[in-house]
Motif scaffolding. Sequence first.
Motif, mmCIF file in Angstrom:
data_model
loop_
_atom_site.group_PDB
_atom_site.id
_atom_site.type_symbol
_atom_site.label_atom_id
_atom_site.label_comp_id
_atom_site.label_asym_id
_atom_site.label_seq_id
_atom_site.Cartn_x
_atom_site.Cartn_y
_atom_site.Cartn_z
ATOM 1 N N THR A 136 81.533 95.248 113.086
ATOM 2 C CA THR A 136 82.882 95.745 113.361
ATOM 3 C C THR A 136 83.244 95.565 114.832
ATOM 4 N N PRO A 137 84.522 95.783 115.173
ATOM 5 C CA PRO A 137 84.861 95.910 116.595
ATOM 6 C C PRO A 137 84.150 97.133 117.168
ATOM 7 N N GLU A 138 84.077 97.228 118.472
ATOM 8 C CA GLU A 138 83.415 98.376 119.086
ATOM 9 C C GLU A 138 84.310 99.600 118.953
ATOM 10 N N HIS A 166 81.749 92.627 119.895
ATOM 11 C CA HIS A 166 81.666 92.510 121.359
ATOM 12 C C HIS A 166 81.592 93.895 121.973
ATOM 13 N N SER A 167 80.738 94.021 122.971
ATOM 14 C CA SER A 167 80.614 95.273 123.703
ATOM 15 C C SER A 167 80.062 94.971 125.085
ATOM 16 N N ASP A 168 80.525 95.710 126.072
ATOM 17 C CA ASP A 168 80.014 95.541 127.432
ATOM 18 C C ASP A 168 78.726 96.339 127.648
ATOM 19 N N ARG A 205 84.453 83.196 123.942
ATOM 20 C CA ARG A 205 85.681 83.585 124.634
ATOM 21 C C ARG A 205 86.704 84.166 123.662
ATOM 22 N N HIS A 206 86.782 83.562 122.481
ATOM 23 C CA HIS A 206 87.717 84.076 121.470
ATOM 24 C C HIS A 206 87.309 85.485 121.036
ATOM 25 N N ALA A 207 86.014 85.700 120.800
ATOM 26 C CA ALA A 207 85.540 87.002 120.362
ATOM 27 C C ALA A 207 85.771 88.065 121.429
#
Length: 302
Positions: A136-138, A166-168, A205-207
């Motif tokens: 999932t998204p974060e 994606h997550s930092d 980059r898209h993600a």
Amino acid sequence: MNIFQVLSQGKARLHEPSMSAMLGYLLDSSEDHGLGDAFVRVFLAQLGAEHFAEILSCPFINSSAELEVAYELDSAIKYIDIELTLLGKANSVPYRIIIENKIKVGAANPKQLRDYYQAILQDDPTIQKLMVVFLTPESKTSALVAEYDNLADLNPEHHKAWLFWHSDTQASLVALLRQVLLAEACGEINPINEYMRHTLKAFIRHAIGAFSPVAGQASRVGEDIGEIQAELLIELKDGSQYRVVQRDSTQIQVFNVQTGDKEVARRIMGQYIDEQNLPIKHPDFNTRTIGKMLFKLQSSVS
């Protein structure tokens, strides 16, 4: 030029099936991407090396990915976004991973993961090695948490994992893709051909753009107000399915089941009412009232 961003413009934007197709392609070690088993290897290590110790010890991981795999549960068809089959040493039991991919937080369905798991058990009651991955998204919204938590009472050899796109700060698909590129740059894996290297960078980059928490919040249309109180699945005559959500604030939202995108609630509900010839004069009411009447009608039928 980033081909993924180009394909995401306007109504042609990349949806869940497209993102699943790219991920499945990279996870399949027999595909022509030239990565071999490099990506599936870091993917398994992230999910838990203790679960895949035998497979990770193999010189080469044989992995096969299928998309939109159909299972039946109580006469209803359930489609798994990605099913990954892993073969270990000779005569060992194959490991199966099913991935539920959500690119929109609004696509959360509290029953979905549990239903998928039950459908697999109904198809193969003796299945031994299985993992369910929630991608999932974060976000830790109550709907996503409920969907993941409702997948409970797993068999002893079955496991589940939650991974972000994606997550930092936490484990993510983007981080795993970067790990593969770094390994190639350091000579830890075989060289990746230039075309695939640029494709991976473009996908990363898209993600990042699509799943960045800040970007996601800035692009949201129709803020969620309150917790989900009730939901209803409707299907139009063209076969498209939508999830109607009623929140405790009385807000009504409609989500496309396939893409997770928010739709114009009044239009979708009106079309459904007309097609089903329901006794609701929707042109005379606002969205909240139409939704309230639709839920009331459904509860009376049930």
